[in-house]
Design a protein around this motif. Sequence first.
Motif, PDB file in Angstrom:
ATOM      1  N   VAL A 195       0.842  -1.198   0.000  1.00  0.00           N
ATOM      2  CA  VAL A 195       0.000   0.000   0.000  1.00  0.00           C
ATOM      3  C   VAL A 195       0.879   1.251   0.000  1.00  0.00           C
ATOM      4  O   VAL A 195       0.680   2.163  -0.804  1.00  0.00           O
ATOM      5  CB  VAL A 195      -0.963   0.002   1.204  1.00  0.00           C
TER       6      VAL A 195
ATOM      7  N   ASP B 161       2.333   1.628  -3.399  1.00  0.00           N
ATOM      8  CA  ASP B 161       1.350   2.148  -4.360  1.00  0.00           C
ATOM      9  C   ASP B 161       1.165   3.653  -4.178  1.00  0.00           C
ATOM     10  O   ASP B 161       0.974   4.390  -5.136  1.00  0.00           O
ATOM     11  CB  ASP B 161      -0.007   1.462  -4.186  1.00  0.00           C
ATOM     12  N   LEU B 162       1.174   4.107  -2.955  1.00  0.00           N
ATOM     13  CA  LEU B 162       0.998   5.529  -2.692  1.00  0.00           C
ATOM     14  C   LEU B 162       2.245   6.321  -3.096  1.00  0.00           C
ATOM     15  O   LEU B 162       2.242   7.540  -3.117  1.00  0.00           O
ATOM     16  CB  LEU B 162       0.665   5.776  -1.226  1.00  0.00           C
TER      17      LEU B 162
ATOM     18  N   VAL C 290       0.523  11.187   2.880  1.00  0.00           N
ATOM     19  CA  VAL C 290      -0.275  10.028   3.291  1.00  0.00           C
ATOM     20  C   VAL C 290       0.572   8.762   3.257  1.00  0.00           C
ATOM     21  O   VAL C 290       0.508   7.929   4.164  1.00  0.00           O
ATOM     22  CB  VAL C 290      -1.532   9.885   2.390  1.00  0.00           C
TER      23      VAL C 290
ATOM     24  N   LEU D 196      -0.199  12.776  -1.629  1.00  0.00           N
ATOM     25  CA  LEU D 196       0.222  11.384  -1.777  1.00  0.00           C
ATOM     26  C   LEU D 196       1.473  11.101  -0.958  1.00  0.00           C
ATOM     27  O   LEU D 196       1.552  10.078  -0.277  1.00  0.00           O
ATOM     28  CB  LEU D 196       0.508  11.069  -3.243  1.00  0.00           C
TER      29      LEU D 196
END
Lengths: 505, 505
Positions: B14, B17-18, B56, B53
């Motif tokens: 994850v 991906d971010l 996060v 992005l």
Amino acid sequence: MNETYAKLKTRLAVAFDLGAIGRRGIPGLLFWDQQTMMPPGGTRVRAEQLATLSRVANDFFVSSETERLLEEVRPYEESLDYESDEASLIRVARQDFEKASRVPADLRADMSRASSHGLEAWTRAKASSDFETFLPALERNIELRHRYIECFDPADEPYDILLDDFERGMKTAQVRTIFERLKEEQVPLIAEIGERDDPSLDAVVNGDYPVDAQRAICHEVVELFGYRPGTWRLDPTVHPFASGPSIDDIRITTHYAEGNLASLFATMHEYGHGIYEHGVDPAYERTPLGGGVSLGLHESQSRMWENLVGRSLPFWRFFYPRLQAAFPSQLASVDVETFYRAANRVHPSLIRIHADEATYNLHIILRFELEQDIFNGRVELRELPEIWNARMHEYLGVDVPDNAHGVLQDMHWGGGHIGYFSTYALGNVISLQIWERVLSDITDLHEQFERGEFEALKEWLRDRLHRHGRKFTPAETLEKVVGGPIDAGPYLRYLREKHGAAAAV
Amino acid sequence: MNETYAKLKTRLAVAFDLGAIGRRGIPGLLFWDQQTMMPPGGTRVRAEQLATLSRVANDFFVSSETERLLEEVRPYEESLDYESDEASLIRVARQDFEKASRVPADLRADMSRASSHGLEAWTRAKASSDFETFLPALERNIELRHRYIECFDPADEPYDILLDDFERGMKTAQVRTIFERLKEEQVPLIAEIGERDDPSLDAVVNGDYPVDAQRAICHEVVELFGYRPGTWRLDPTVHPFASGPSIDDIRITTHYAEGNLASLFATMHEYGHGIYEHGVDPAYERTPLGGGVSLGLHESQSRMWENLVGRSLPFWRFFYPRLQAAFPSQLASVDVETFYRAANRVHPSLIRIHADEATYNLHIILRFELEQDIFNGRVELRELPEIWNARMHEYLGVDVPDNAHGVLQDMHWGGGHIGYFSTYALGNVISLQIWERVLSDITDLHEQFERGEFEALKEWLRDRLHRHGRKFTPAETLEKVVGGPIDAGPYLRYLREKHGAAAAV
């Protein structure tokens, strides 16, 4: 500015950047990239990236912190005017939150997986025209939609809950009333037009149109309609769509086929979607108020630029010499009135996305009725092909040769998007309500078109509709633009005047 | 599979991906889109999207949950072989975590803001050639780098901590030793070459080269070098770079200028970066092991394809007829040996990015030395232009006319990237260490090039280097490929043989 409000707004901006909320009906950058630029090798990982973004965005939005801020901001909200941007942002965020928080993460994940599998099964089924291949995936999608419906308080009809995802606040009963009236008038009208049909017109728009010249003319029309330089792009794709990574970054797509001029009308259609997103008040960027308010209102804009502008005689009086210059050998001997009639030929056909403006709604009504029957248990899923074919004959007088050209033609049910189709026909209906207003305010609109001027129309739409974004409900928005609720009258008047027995160029 | 390990891997996927971790030195999709496709109107919101992005992703990665999983997985890690994928993934994730968690979110935000402001100030300063305009932003960047250094345990030299961000584990002292040796040999070598320089060669590669034909020949060379269809694309941009949204989605860029053939060599350079990313073991996709291991190793690959393949006579013996066919009027009367000499002309110049392979390192060494002096307090920032100009004269014998062509030419210091430059010269050095190995394993390599065959080289690199991704440290990786540590010997031998007094075509 209220401190809690500021915190809430920052939090929503993050969720917005992650791509979760707000931009209903218009895809984001990763989808655009996948459809236009991405090498096919990227497909598998892109699916993971999209799933991650959507999950993280949802977790971030549907969190106790968002809930706390929404509670804490209530006194501030109540001190504000309903129409203020601040009150509207809180109100819309609250509605989005309440809806999103009803659906457990597990169900959301199940729906997302079933959607992927369903699209995959649909692709295989369509290729072989075999409905049985698609049936298990469709059953699963329907079952999950029933579970989805159960997450919410009971509505007048269960289908209301599905419809609400695409057209917030719209009731199934309203749609039914409108569709009944459309059917009543459109079925006989189409039969009547058919008697005067001139099939030779087909050869005008279907012919040898080189892709490079199509590309140039599509860019020309977008610039003419008035996108500001440096805020948009137009690219080729298989299925045309519009995307808007931000208000000043609008990306539309079209499909160029050597054998016809459909790319031009698809470009105008997507221009309509794009200019709606571009016209939203810049203050709403990265907030839940950004983007078009509903799929119906969105479609009213795409249909308006495609059909009411792009298939109008005044437009072609200006633009036809340019088209002839782009395709001299194909069009030198065709006069503008003949081209206009060819671009407006009404002819019942099998495929929704190729349907003309007069028959299009019947494709939608058929799908809406079937979705009703499915959710009310009035049909077995395996009977769908048979019922589909019978209704196509009844409404449009055409015979379906196979399921690929019938019940399997659209991807929507494969993706689990039940309740979506209606918005296309609602868009047609709304486009004419707005158009009557435009004509009464801009009395020389057609003269402007004949001079190649579209600025007044664009500004009218921005000022009356686009700038509001998602600030009001779709019904409130429509009320502001046309002064009343949705009404099929203007659309039916338009069809009769343009295509009825009395119509003449 | 160990359950904690599975959870950790999912969590890292994850974060990956971010877009936060792992892919050091190669930009992601949003950067690629911004530089190649995005309408300029999207700039402001894109900056927000990128900031969101990155924030996060960082919050997600540097979290107590990641820390807990890394603790919990320790017994499993200790039960595994050091070289197993699982142990390596945990080890690299732990290193990334320990490094990332040292830096407080506030400092990270300050650095990010200062970087934006610094780039903006640099752009203005360069346009007016005025160093004073840039000075406050540079001071701020240096001050924040000092604060950054303080977040870590003391190193042998403070600069080690900056270098480590780009070349994990490399020490300043090692770089200094290598650079001293390079300088000692390269400065006299360049002076010697200068005496035999033939300036008329300039007219061969600088001329009227239409962009469309350049584009075609650049695509041809990428296909020849061997990207698999459906896994890459090549687009025009202002400053060439490579991006890899995933292993099978590699996007390289080049810059086409009407007046020269630089686009071709830039394309080969970026091909080298791209094929490294593409060659990483697919099992490492969406893990901390994905991507190239360091900037130095990355640059060794880009330099190899650009200089050792793309400026070699065997390559041109095969490719030159194709280039002549693309530019018949420009090259029909130029023979392959003359073209080869023109593509390899050594000529000291002002601008790093236009420097030839023999003078390039001196541009880097100058920057490395200045960065040392800055961090050790041996120079005042406002003296930089003067010192720069003096050293350019000393190392390369050129006189700097203004700061835009001197100390202000590169954006790196504006963006706060101190410690980055060295990796370019390290890449040159490493490329020759690897090349000597390639030549001893593939004895007919030059004959293969003369036949237009590059598969054996590509496979050798994938098997020995690319597939490892970030599994080992840069030093371990180099040891595996060449059997020893970094060594300037092969590079200096190559320069002497190719450009020294004894060199002849």
